[in-house]
Design a protein around this motif. Structure first.
Motif, PDB file in Angstrom:
ATOM      1  N   ALA A 183      -2.077 -11.549   0.870  1.00  0.00           N
ATOM      2  CA  ALA A 183      -1.716 -12.134  -0.420  1.00  0.00           C
ATOM      3  C   ALA A 183      -1.019 -11.117  -1.313  1.00  0.00           C
ATOM      4  CB  ALA A 183      -2.977 -12.664  -1.105  1.00  0.00           C
ATOM      5  N   THR A 184      -1.490  -9.866  -1.305  1.00  0.00           N
ATOM      6  CA  THR A 184      -0.866  -8.835  -2.134  1.00  0.00           C
ATOM      7  C   THR A 184       0.541  -8.519  -1.658  1.00  0.00           C
ATOM      8  OG1 THR A 184      -3.061  -7.885  -2.536  1.00  0.00           O
ATOM      9  CG2 THR A 184      -1.155  -6.516  -3.051  1.00  0.00           C
ATOM     10  N   CYS A 192       6.303  -8.959  -2.857  1.00  0.00           N
ATOM     11  CA  CYS A 192       7.647  -9.364  -2.437  1.00  0.00           C
ATOM     12  C   CYS A 192       8.236 -10.408  -3.386  1.00  0.00           C
ATOM     13  CB  CYS A 192       7.604  -9.907  -1.013  1.00  0.00           C
ATOM     14  SG  CYS A 192       7.225  -8.656   0.248  1.00  0.00           S
ATOM     15  N   LEU A 193       7.392 -11.313  -3.881  1.00  0.00           N
ATOM     16  CA  LEU A 193       7.883 -12.303  -4.840  1.00  0.00           C
ATOM     17  C   LEU A 193       8.360 -11.649  -6.130  1.00  0.00           C
ATOM     18  CD1 LEU A 193       5.194 -15.131  -4.495  1.00  0.00           C
ATOM     19  CD2 LEU A 193       7.542 -15.186  -3.676  1.00  0.00           C
ATOM     20  N   ASN A 205       1.653   0.739  -2.179  1.00  0.00           N
ATOM     21  CA  ASN A 205       2.354   1.095  -0.948  1.00  0.00           C
ATOM     22  C   ASN A 205       3.537   0.182  -0.684  1.00  0.00           C
ATOM     23  OD1 ASN A 205       0.602   3.230  -0.359  1.00  0.00           O
ATOM     24  ND2 ASN A 205      -0.808   1.942   0.785  1.00  0.00           N
ATOM     25  N   VAL A 206       3.359  -1.120  -0.904  1.00  0.00           N
ATOM     26  CA  VAL A 206       4.461  -2.060  -0.656  1.00  0.00           C
ATOM     27  C   VAL A 206       5.588  -1.837  -1.656  1.00  0.00           C
ATOM     28  CG1 VAL A 206       5.093  -4.494  -0.589  1.00  0.00           C
ATOM     29  CG2 VAL A 206       2.927  -3.753   0.401  1.00  0.00           C
ATOM     30  N   ALA A 207       5.235  -1.649  -2.938  1.00  0.00           N
ATOM     31  CA  ALA A 207       6.267  -1.433  -3.951  1.00  0.00           C
ATOM     32  C   ALA A 207       7.033  -0.141  -3.708  1.00  0.00           C
ATOM     33  CB  ALA A 207       5.639  -1.414  -5.339  1.00  0.00           C
ATOM     34  N   ASN A 208       6.352   0.884  -3.216  1.00  0.00           N
ATOM     35  CA  ASN A 208       7.010   2.153  -2.938  1.00  0.00           C
ATOM     36  C   ASN A 208       7.744   2.160  -1.613  1.00  0.00           C
ATOM     37  OD1 ASN A 208       7.453   4.966  -3.743  1.00  0.00           O
ATOM     38  ND2 ASN A 208       6.152   5.484  -1.995  1.00  0.00           N
ATOM     39  N   GLY A 209       7.440   1.174  -0.753  1.00  0.00           N
ATOM     40  CA  GLY A 209       8.090   1.101   0.544  1.00  0.00           C
ATOM     41  C   GLY A 209       7.582   2.109   1.533  1.00  0.00           C
ATOM     42  N   SER A 210       6.355   2.606   1.348  1.00  0.00           N
ATOM     43  CA  SER A 210       5.794   3.605   2.244  1.00  0.00           C
ATOM     44  C   SER A 210       4.293   3.411   2.327  1.00  0.00           C
ATOM     45  CB  SER A 210       6.100   5.022   1.745  1.00  0.00           C
ATOM     46  OG  SER A 210       5.395   5.992   2.517  1.00  0.00           O
ATOM     47  N   ILE A 211       3.722   3.628   3.516  1.00  0.00           N
ATOM     48  CA  ILE A 211       2.279   3.510   3.688  1.00  0.00           C
ATOM     49  C   ILE A 211       1.574   4.767   3.210  1.00  0.00           C
ATOM     50  CG2 ILE A 211       2.491   1.932   5.627  1.00  0.00           C
ATOM     51  CD1 ILE A 211       1.939   4.276   7.492  1.00  0.00           C
TER      52      ILE A 211
END
Length: 319
Positions: free
Chosen positions: A131-132, A137-138, A247-253
């Motif tokens: 969900a996060t 992404c939205l 992590n998703v917003a930064n594009g890195s794990i």
């Protein structure tokens, strides 16, 4: 007139002893699980909070050093405390009010009520990580549909999870999106309010706000208390959504903790970093003890305020 013979004292004591042993036998699986998975970990956490432990070498007793370091020397702790406090003060009331509002709207629907209830509840069924990821992404500032829709109305969309200013409001929107479980609980409570009370209040000339204040709110006050207590505890333990969103917003794990600029760093995330990234298990246990005490204190405050709330007095309408 004949009387029944009374059992002798030794036989009565033996029977009571057997009853107690039988009860303990039935409760033993739960008691063992409670002791092994709650009491023992809690006791070990308290003990390790007074030690210098890295989970590999033997723990060394250091007294209150971990707690003093927490108060005086940890440079990131207070930012995590402020972020967590923001979530408790802003996110929890917003979630409770939003869930209550949606429940009140869906309770009044006549046609398509089941469809709308399902649509509002569906996000709560998604796993927190999935969900996060979908929510971030939205709200992607470059390619997400949310900013695109805002642009159609001439509104410049913010950076959301990439902005220190908007990251916590975006997490709040995420919590509202997934508040379906609280909404269902409120809906059940609202449908359980007797219709006769609304009819009597309406005959007395009560407007919608007065009917909500003097009829609905006293009737659902236990559910409001439940939603508030569980919401505060969940906010104090807020971890998964903040880490995944960063992590998703930064594009890195392997994004910096609390991206962007520490704005999403929560107290549990700081605890995880100290315990599992820096291997300061004793300090992490001290933070866990403090978190437990704060959660307990918040719960007791809410319960105490609720115990002083008199529904009968509230129902005395001035009408």
């Amino acid at each position: 007139m004949s009387t029944l013979p009374l059992p002798d004292a030794p036989a009565l004591r033996t029977r009571r002893r057997r009853n107690r042993l039988r009860v303990l036998l039935y409760l033993s699986p739960g008691l063992v699980g409670f002791a092994v998975f709650l009491i023992y970990p809690l006791a070990m956490t308290v003990w390790l909070s007074f030690t210098n432990s890295n989970m590999f070498s033997p723990a060394q007793f250091v007294g209150l050093r971990n707690y003093r370091f927490m108060l005086d020397s940890d440079p990131q702790l207070w930012q995590a405390v402020r972020n967590t406090g923001w979530l408790v003060v802003i996110m929890v009331p917003a979630q409770v009010l939003f869930a209550l509002g949606v429940a009140m709207v869906t309770a009044r629907l006549k046609a398509g009520a089941g469809l709308f209830r399902t649509l509002f509840y569906l996000p709560a069924l998604a796993p927190p990580v999935a969900a996060t990821v979908a929510f971030v992404c939205l709200f992607n500032p470059a390619s997400g549909p949310v900013n695109h829709l805002l642009g159609l109305f001439g509104i410049q969309g913010p950076l959301w999870f990439d902005s220190p200013t908007w990251s916590k409001p975006a997490l709040t929107l995420l919590s509202l999106w997934g508040s379906g479980t609280v909404m269902v609980i409120f809906l059940a409570a609202l449908l359980d309010v007797p219709a006769e009370q609304y009819e009597a209040a309406e005959l007395d000339g009560a407007n919608p706000w007065q009917r909500f204040r003097y009829v609905t709110l006293p009737a659902i006050s236990p559910v409001v208390l439940f939603a508030s207590v569980t919401g505060v505890i969940a906010a104090l333990q807020y971890f998964t959504q903040a880490v995944v969103a960063a992590n998703v917003a930064n594009g890195s794990i392997q994004a910096a903790p609390g991206y962007p600029d520490g704005s999403t760093m929560t107290f549990p995330e700081e605890l995880y970093t100290a315990g599992f990234n820096q291997f300061h298990a004793g300090y992490a246990c001290a933070m866990a003890v403090v978190l437990f005490v704060v959660a307990m204190a918040c719960t007791l405050v809410l319960l105490r305020r609720a115990s002083g709330y008199d529904p009968q007095h509230t129902q005395e309408s001035p009408l």
